[in-house]
Design an enzyme around this catalytic site. Structure first.
Site, PDB file in Angstrom:
ATOM      1  N   PHE A 134      29.901   7.217  -5.555  1.00  0.00           N
ATOM      2  CA  PHE A 134      30.665   8.362  -4.919  1.00  0.00           C
ATOM      3  C   PHE A 134      31.587   8.763  -6.209  1.00  0.00           C
ATOM      4  CE2 PHE A 134      34.490  10.033  -2.860  1.00  0.00           C
ATOM      5  CZ  PHE A 134      33.908  10.834  -2.366  1.00  0.00           C
ATOM      6  N   ASP A 219      33.751   5.776 -13.957  1.00  0.00           N
ATOM      7  CA  ASP A 219      34.475   6.551 -12.885  1.00  0.00           C
ATOM      8  C   ASP A 219      35.378   5.121 -12.573  1.00  0.00           C
ATOM      9  OD1 ASP A 219      35.810   6.921 -10.459  1.00  0.00           O
ATOM     10  OD2 ASP A 219      34.095   8.222  -9.817  1.00  0.00           O
ATOM     11  N   LYS A 248      43.707   7.574  -7.658  1.00  0.00           N
ATOM     12  CA  LYS A 248      44.195   6.546  -6.587  1.00  0.00           C
ATOM     13  C   LYS A 248      45.587   6.129  -7.000  1.00  0.00           C
ATOM     14  CE  LYS A 248      39.582   5.872  -4.047  1.00  0.00           C
ATOM     15  NZ  LYS A 248      40.064   6.462  -2.793  1.00  0.00           N
TER      16      LYS A 248
HETATM   17  N1  PLP Z   1      35.289   8.378  -7.420  1.00  0.00           N
HETATM   18  C1  PLP Z   1      35.688   7.220  -6.820  1.00  0.00           C
HETATM   19  C2  PLP Z   1      34.909   5.949  -7.396  1.00  0.00           C
HETATM   20  C3  PLP Z   1      36.169   7.255  -5.419  1.00  0.00           C
HETATM   21  O1  PLP Z   1      36.419   6.075  -4.960  1.00  0.00           O
HETATM   22  C4  PLP Z   1      36.768   8.364  -5.269  1.00  0.00           C
HETATM   23  C5  PLP Z   1      37.630   8.408  -3.814  1.00  0.00           C
HETATM   24  O2  PLP Z   1      37.326   7.659  -2.897  1.00  0.00           O
HETATM   25  C6  PLP Z   1      36.547   9.651  -5.901  1.00  0.00           C
HETATM   26  C7  PLP Z   1      36.027   9.483  -7.074  1.00  0.00           C
HETATM   27  C8  PLP Z   1      37.228  10.893  -5.417  1.00  0.00           C
HETATM   28  O3  PLP Z   1      38.547  10.948  -5.459  1.00  0.00           O
HETATM   29  P1  PLP Z   1      39.424  12.091  -4.784  1.00  0.00           P
HETATM   30  O4  PLP Z   1      39.445  11.689  -3.284  1.00  0.00           O
HETATM   31  O5  PLP Z   1      40.703  11.815  -5.085  1.00  0.00           O
HETATM   32  O6  PLP Z   1      38.974  13.383  -5.182  1.00  0.00           O
END
Ligand code: PLP
Length: 392
Positions: A134, A219, A248
């Site tokens: 994700f 990420d 986050k």
């Molecule tokens: N990348 C990862 C690993 C995530 O867990 C999340 C959100 O859960 C995101 C990207 C996306 O972040 P945002 O919701 O702040 O755009």
């Protein structure tokens, strides 16, 4: 006021919310509009790393709000540079760019990789990422995300993203070609249920990227800032990414995101990228206060120690309950698989009993509590989870 009806009338139908209206929080507890307290094992989805109402965070935000909230990036501002210095000096990266969310951080990392590919790998532009990853909900980041269900209504997707099974180095090798510019992974896949990258895999991807002249992007939006018991998730693997992203927990709940890179791959130049709000004084003052509290209160260490305790307790629960088929976790990032599609019912039952949990899928319950949590709060959470399993 019936807030549930008001939401149904005015808000886009994007969220299946739990029936609770939260109004206050302190530490690992939140209170709803009726005065009922909940133990918060989700922390705004791995965001509220200092818990709720942390005094130094509250003071930093209110103090900065009174001084200067926003200026744009046409000027220098002190909190942005204080936070930049802290993150660079404590990570493997040399340069940072601040945005406002995780998706925006990943967008920036992808743009950097594309420009790098154009200049340094004969125009290569494709990013290999993992199935069940994700990376966000913007068009490019949902294209990078390895979950078909999130893309369907928005197809055709932007091109340049290839997906391969997670923890399968040969699949990355097989997918690499002249168009590939980067491999982008989470060291632990959070949203799909806390699937942990194996040591040989993460180290093998690093070696493969070196041998093929590819960027290795991590990420760390969910795994960063102490979540897994080290400041950044990559530290556990003894590897350094070329680029990584944060969001986050970075400002303890104030919206912020960042992508960071090594100097030698830092190809973005004037006007290549930008953000009106990104790195503004309010968010960065919150980031500085959060980072300092993380260090001063030894919360990374607490994440490792209390996370190990949590994992033990969840494994004990697995031993007692036929409903639990698997437990996974590192630091304060854990998931419990159930024998049936009852995770939603377990989360609802737990909520009614004063415990906030999250289900990442029909069979999986996730816990990503504030990093300030202690052992007795873990005991309380596991006990309510156990009651909820038998009630669901
Ligand atoms: N990348 C990862 C690993 C995530 O867990 C999340 C959100 O859960 C995101 C990207 C996306 O972040 P945002 O919701 O702040 O755009």
């Amino acid at each position: 006021m019936n807030w549930v009806d008001i939401e149904a009338k005015y808000y886009m139908k994007t969220f299946a919310r739990l029936p609770v209206i939260l109004v206050e929080g302190e530490g690992v507890r939140v209170k709803d509009v009726d005065g009922k307290f909940y133990l918060d094992m989700v922390g705004g989805i791995a965001v509220n790393i200092l818990g709720h109402g942390h005094p130094s965070l509250v003071e930093a935000i209110s103090g900065q709000a009174a001084k200067l909230i926003h200026t744009s990036n046409l000027y220098y501002t002190v909190p942005q540079l204080e936070l930049a210095e802290r993150l660079i000096e404590s990570s493997c990266a040399d340069r940072i760019f601040f945005g406002n969310s995780g998706a925006e951080a990943n967008e920036g990392a992808i743009k950097l990789a594309r420009k790098w590919g154009k200049e340094r790998r004969d125009g290569a532009f494709e990013v290999i990422s993992a199935e069940y990853s994700f990376h966000g909900r913007t068009l490019a980041t949902v294209a990078a995300t390895g979950q078909a269900k999130m893309k369907g209504p928005f197809e055709p997707m932007p091109t340049g993203f290839v997906h391969v099974p997670f923890n399968d180095l040969d699949a990355i090798k097989g997918a690499t070609n002249g168009n590939t510019c980067a491999v982008m992974l989470e060291v632990i896949q959070g949203e799909s249920g806390v699937h942990i990258g194996e040591q040989e895999y993460i180290a093998g991807v690093r070696e493969w990227c070196d041998s093929q002249n590819l960027l290795f992007i991590l990420d760390e939006i969910q795994t960063g800032l102490g979540r897994t018991g080290t400041l950044f998730g990559y530290e556990r693997y003894g590897v350094e990414p070329d680029v990584f992203t944060l969001a986050k927990g970075l400002a303890g709940g104030v919206p912020i995101g960042a992508f960071l890179s090594k100097e030698e791959v830092s190809v973005l130049a004037a006007s290549d990228h930008g953000s009106t709000f990104g790195g503004n004084p309010l968010a960065c003052a919150a980031g500085v206060a959060t980072f300092d509290a993380l260090k001063n209160e030894k919360l990374v260490e607490n994440s490792a120690a209390t996370g190990a305790y949590l994992l033990d307790k969840l494994n004990d629960l697995k031993g007692r309950s036929d409903r639990v088929t698997a437990v996974r976790g590192v630091g304060l990032m854990a998931a419990v698989d159930l024998d049936d599609e009852v995770a939603g019912a377990v989360v609802s039952t737990a909520l009614s009993k004063g415990l906030i949990l999250n289900n990442t899928g029909p069979n999986t319950v996730r816990v990503v509590p504030p990093l300030i949590i202690n052992e007795s709060e873990v005991d309380e959470a596991v006990s309510i989870l156990e009651d909820s399993l038998s009630a669901a």
